[in-house]
Design a protein around this motif. Structure first.
Motif, PDB file in Angstrom:
ATOM      1  N   THR A 130      -1.129   6.202 -10.123  1.00 51.25           N
ATOM      2  CA  THR A 130      -1.543   5.815  -9.248  1.00 51.25           C
ATOM      3  C   THR A 130      -2.882   5.048  -9.517  1.00 51.25           C
ATOM      4  OG1 THR A 130      -1.137   7.572  -7.584  1.00 51.25           O
ATOM      5  CG2 THR A 130      -3.044   6.434  -6.892  1.00 51.25           C
ATOM      6  N   VAL A 131      -3.826   5.374 -10.326  1.00 51.94           N
ATOM      7  CA  VAL A 131      -5.111   4.566 -10.857  1.00 51.94           C
ATOM      8  C   VAL A 131      -4.453   3.123 -11.530  1.00 51.94           C
ATOM      9  CG1 VAL A 131      -6.937   4.634 -12.347  1.00 51.94           C
ATOM     10  CG2 VAL A 131      -6.442   6.700 -11.071  1.00 51.94           C
ATOM     11  N   THR A 181      -3.362   0.832  -8.844  1.00 53.57           N
ATOM     12  CA  THR A 181      -4.449   0.441  -8.134  1.00 53.57           C
ATOM     13  C   THR A 181      -5.498  -0.703  -8.874  1.00 53.57           C
ATOM     14  OG1 THR A 181      -4.518   2.514  -6.858  1.00 53.57           O
ATOM     15  CG2 THR A 181      -6.488   0.904  -6.710  1.00 53.57           C
ATOM     16  N   ASP A 192      -4.322  -4.220  -8.944  1.00 51.17           N
ATOM     17  CA  ASP A 192      -4.648  -5.176  -8.030  1.00 51.17           C
ATOM     18  C   ASP A 192      -6.000  -6.000  -8.258  1.00 51.17           C
ATOM     19  OD1 ASP A 192      -2.725  -4.433  -6.287  1.00 51.17           O
ATOM     20  OD2 ASP A 192      -4.012  -2.819  -5.108  1.00 51.17           O
ATOM     21  N   MET A 198       0.630  -1.248   0.092  1.00 53.24           N
ATOM     22  CA  MET A 198      -0.104  -0.043   0.181  1.00 53.24           C
ATOM     23  C   MET A 198       0.916   1.112  -0.029  1.00 53.24           C
ATOM     24  SD  MET A 198      -3.287  -1.245   2.488  1.00 53.24           S
ATOM     25  CE  MET A 198      -3.940   0.225   2.632  1.00 53.24           C
ATOM     26  N   VAL A 247       2.625   1.964  -3.798  1.00 54.26           N
ATOM     27  CA  VAL A 247       1.784   2.519  -4.776  1.00 54.26           C
ATOM     28  C   VAL A 247       1.801   4.195  -4.877  1.00 54.26           C
ATOM     29  CG1 VAL A 247      -0.475   3.132  -5.729  1.00 54.26           C
ATOM     30  CG2 VAL A 247      -0.082   0.745  -5.335  1.00 54.26           C
TER      31      VAL A 247
END
Length: 128
Positions: A53-54, A57, A60, A11, A14
């Motif tokens: 970041t997108v 994320t 995942d 976490m 990222v």
């Protein structure tokens, strides 16, 4: 406890990786960069930051095996390290670029030795 540590580290990774990507892209493209700038001043920097970041994320939620992704990212990093190290050694030895701050003969020897070791490792990996 170990799993919580790995999840926590992931976490944290990222935003750190997104930030480093945004700074790198902004530096290469000569954009204003930094979290001290407003969005209107550094649109490119913030766009890369948000996109990275997108993407990080969203990864995942894919079927991508994270261990396999880590292995392949290490392989790619190892391969591209050789030409990057060559360029760094050439720049570090160039008086026109660094003036009197060029690498000492000892550092040049150690640097080129490191380049050689990395190149041998890449060749061994490809042939092995």
């Amino acid at each position: 406890m170990f799993a919580l540590g790995v999840i926590g580290t992931g976490m944290l990774a990222v935003p750190v990786l997104a930030g480093s990507a945004a700074y790198a892209v902004a530096e290469v493209l000569d954009w204003k960069a930094g979290l001290d700038h407003r969005y209107t001043e550094a649109k490119g920097f913030y766009s890369v930051l948000v996109a990275a970041t997108v993407i990080g994320t969203l990864m995942d939620f894919t079927n991508l095996d994270p261990i396999r992704a880590l292995v392949w990212s290490a392989v790619v990093n190892g391969v591209i390290a050789v030409p990057i190290m060559v360029v760094m050694m050439l720049l570090g030895s160039n008086r026109a670029v660094l003036g009197d701050a060029v690498l000492t003969p000892r550092h040049r020897l150690l640097g080129w030795a490191a380049v050689g070791v990395m190149a041998v490792a890449v060749v061994a990996m490809v042939l092995g």
